[in-house]
Every structure is written in C-alpha cells, then in structure tokens.
Design a protein around this motif. Structure first.
Motif, short mmCIF file in Angstrom:
data_model
loop_
_atom_site.label_atom_id
_atom_site.label_comp_id
_atom_site.label_asym_id
_atom_site.label_seq_id
_atom_site.Cartn_x
_atom_site.Cartn_y
_atom_site.Cartn_z
N GLN A 17 0.81 -1.22 0.00
CA GLN A 17 0.00 0.00 0.00
C GLN A 17 0.84 1.27 0.00
OE1 GLN A 17 -2.51 -0.58 3.44
NE2 GLN A 17 -4.14 -1.42 2.18
N THR A 18 2.03 1.22 0.53
CA THR A 18 2.88 2.40 0.61
C THR A 18 3.61 2.66 -0.70
OG1 THR A 18 3.22 1.98 2.96
CG2 THR A 18 4.73 3.50 1.90
N SER A 19 4.26 1.63 -1.22
CA SER A 19 5.11 1.81 -2.41
C SER A 19 4.39 1.53 -3.73
CB SER A 19 6.34 0.91 -2.32
OG SER A 19 5.96 -0.45 -2.42
#
Length: 70
Positions: A17-19
């Motif tokens: 979800q972050t990268s």
C-alpha cells in the motif's frame, strides 16, 4: 490482495500500500476455475471446487491452513 482470474483459473497478487510495488503473487491457474475467494482479517480464504478450503496469509502469500473435505 487482488484476485486475478483468466481461463486457467484463479491467482492472487499482493500490492504494498505504501510503495505500490507487488509484494508477492500466485499466478492465475494456481487455483482451479470455479474457486471462490473471501478476505477475512489478514487471510484470503479460498473455497476450491475440488472440495478443498485454504487460507492464504495476506502479508506473504504463505498457506496458513488447508483442509480437504472427503
């Protein structure tokens, strides 16, 4: 975790979800056509038409448990 599907069957793909980078994947055809998938907490539970129920860990794609009904 995203369910992928083609003529060969079902697969799974997890996206960080972050990268936005794919963390792991199981290609379509890993599970047969007709397999149903349901996300529950940190698992993806798969009901296969072969009489098997499996839970895949969303974090790493490992098998948490598996049961074959006879």
């Amino acid at each position: 975790v995203v369910v992928t599907r083609d003529r060969r069957g079902i697969g799974l793909s997890a996206i960080d979800q972050t990268s936005g980078v794919e963390a792991w994947s199981l290609p379509p055809g890993t599970f047969p056509p007709g397999t149903s998938a349901l996300g529950i907490d940190d698992r993806v539970v798969l009901n296969l038409p072969t009489g098997e129920v499996s839970a895949i860990v969303a974090r790493d794609g490992s098998t948490a448990w598996r049961h074959v009904f006879e």
